[in-house]
Enzyme design. Structure first.
Site, PDB file in Angstrom:
ATOM      1  N   CYS A 150       0.813  -1.219   0.000  1.00  0.00           N
ATOM      2  CA  CYS A 150       0.000   0.000   0.000  1.00  0.00           C
ATOM      3  C   CYS A 150       0.849   1.273   0.000  1.00  0.00           C
ATOM      4  O   CYS A 150       0.484   2.270  -0.628  1.00  0.00           O
ATOM      5  CB  CYS A 150      -0.977   0.006   1.174  1.00  0.00           C
ATOM      6  SG  CYS A 150      -0.206  -0.133   2.800  1.00  0.00           S
ATOM      7  N   HIS A 260      -1.487   0.923   7.531  1.00  0.00           N
ATOM      8  CA  HIS A 260      -1.905   1.054   6.139  1.00  0.00           C
ATOM      9  C   HIS A 260      -1.696   2.487   5.649  1.00  0.00           C
ATOM     10  O   HIS A 260      -1.805   3.437   6.422  1.00  0.00           O
ATOM     11  CB  HIS A 260      -3.383   0.681   6.005  1.00  0.00           C
ATOM     12  CG  HIS A 260      -3.866   0.583   4.593  1.00  0.00           C
ATOM     13  ND1 HIS A 260      -3.541  -0.469   3.767  1.00  0.00           N
ATOM     14  CD2 HIS A 260      -4.647   1.410   3.849  1.00  0.00           C
ATOM     15  CE1 HIS A 260      -4.111  -0.292   2.582  1.00  0.00           C
ATOM     16  NE2 HIS A 260      -4.770   0.849   2.603  1.00  0.00           N
ATOM     17  N   HIS A 340      -2.548 -20.226  19.430  1.00  0.00           N
ATOM     18  CA  HIS A 340      -3.867 -19.744  19.002  1.00  0.00           C
ATOM     19  C   HIS A 340      -3.693 -18.540  18.078  1.00  0.00           C
ATOM     20  O   HIS A 340      -3.021 -17.586  18.435  1.00  0.00           O
ATOM     21  CB  HIS A 340      -4.710 -19.349  20.217  1.00  0.00           C
ATOM     22  CG  HIS A 340      -4.994 -20.485  21.134  1.00  0.00           C
ATOM     23  ND1 HIS A 340      -5.508 -20.316  22.394  1.00  0.00           N
ATOM     24  CD2 HIS A 340      -4.833 -21.827  20.975  1.00  0.00           C
ATOM     25  CE1 HIS A 340      -5.660 -21.491  22.975  1.00  0.00           C
ATOM     26  NE2 HIS A 340      -5.247 -22.425  22.138  1.00  0.00           N
TER      27      HIS A 340
END
Length: 349
Positions: A150, A260, A340
């Site tokens: 990006c 971003h 996890h």
């Protein structure tokens, strides 16, 4: 020089000689924060200063341009390449994160990043913009694809016609190659101490489409294209001007949400969607109003759309064992301890 930092007790700054070493900076930060031992992170993704860099000067490492993150030593993960968990959607209190992907050099990887997380909020469809009465035009947010390139795409869209034919666009891949070639052509300037790893390894990684660009890449693009790149932080609305002081005539403006980058553009037709007609560069001497309205637009993104991710503030829950933690470091630790990888951010307000 003045070095800014963020620490557990809040933000601050220290004054230090222009020729100071990293070791002297560490001592100054300890005195300023009151911490007996510290971990210092810089760049994006954040990476920790290594003790082997302590005799290098701040100028050599480019730290005079950084806003550092300070944590008590031992209370901070040594992993520096992880991305943050996604932010919550507007329609619910939580949004499920994408499961982490397997990369070679990090333990918590590739969680869903900003543009994808925001997709559920309809940011792109809402055409976020602010009017600029000074020029009877509109400043609009152009959302970049969530593809780990990006930053290159955001800046590349503002470079059309620079160093090339007037209709030449620069793709993310082309900019990666330009940056890498410049690094390899200047081994004394871009040493392992500056890059954090051997130049050949750094460049090989930077050519991969899933490697994020950061400060080094922005500085190189600014230099090679002789353009100031103004980066506006969504959460703080602070502006970081890459290339400031180099007497560049033109600037572009991009927006940073902590995970971003997006591009800002000026349009003269309301609702214009065709980006070929965007104005994406402005004269440095005559575009203070653009920066002011860019900050205004970022306040809208922050206050009305929560369009940012705070890597230290967000509260998360493990979807598997219901563990609750705060911040990027706690997520990394939990993933490493349990395996996890389904982590969700909890909206707290």
């Amino acid at each position: 020089m003045q070095i800014r930092y963020k620490a557990p007790q809040g933000a601050g700054k220290v004054e230090i000689d222009d020729g100071a070493t990293v070791s002297q900076l560490v001592d100054a930060l300890k005195a300023s924060t009151g911490l007996a031992d510290v971990t210092i992170k810089y760049g994006w993704p954040p990476k920790a200063l290594d003790i082997r860099q302590y005799e290098a000067s701040l100028q050599e490492l480019g730290l005079q341009r950084e806003s550092l993150t300070i944590a008590p030593a031992g209370n901070s993960s040594t992993n520096t390449s992880a991305t943050a968990a996604p932010i919550p959607s507007a329609e619910g209190s939580r949004e499920t994160a994408q499961k982490t992907n397997d990369r070679k050099d990090t333990s918590l990887l590739g969680t869903q990043s900003m543009a994808t997380a925001q997709g559920g909020m309809g940011i792109k469809d809402q055409n976020i913009s602010v009017s600029m009465p000074e020029t009877a035009s509109t400043l609009v947010l152009r959302i970049m694809p969530d593809d780990n390139s990006c930053m290159f795409t955001a800046v590349g869209g503002a470079l059309r016609g620079l160093r090339s034919a007037a209709d030449k666009n620069y793709s993310a891949h082309e900019l990666r190659r330009i940056v890498v070639d410049h690094i390899l052509e200047n081994p004394q300037k871009y040493s392992a101490a500056i890059l954090g790893k051997q130049p050949a390894v750094y460049c090989r990684n930077m050519l991969q489409p899933d490697t994020w660009g950061g400060e080094i890449e922005l500085a190189i693009i600014s230099e090679l294209f002789a353009i100031e790149i103004s980066v506006v932080d969504v959460k703080t609305t602070n502006v970081w001007r890459v290339g400031e002081g180099n007497d560049y005539e033109m600037r572009c403006v991009i927006v940073y949400s902590n995970v971003h980058y997006d591009r800002l553009a000026e349009v003269f037709v309301e609702g214009q969607e065709e980006m070929d007609f965007d104005v994406t560069r402005w004269a440095v001497d005559g575009s203070d109003h653009v920066i002011a309205h860019a900050k205004e637009l970022c306040r809208i993104l922050r206050d009305e759309h929560h369009y940012f991710t705070s890597t230290s503030d967000f509260i998360v829950q493990c979807d598997i064992c219901k563990w609750v933690g705060q911040g990027q470091d706690s997520v990394i630790k939990h993933v490493n301890q349990t395996g996890h990888q389904s982590i969700t951010e909890i909206k707290t307000s």
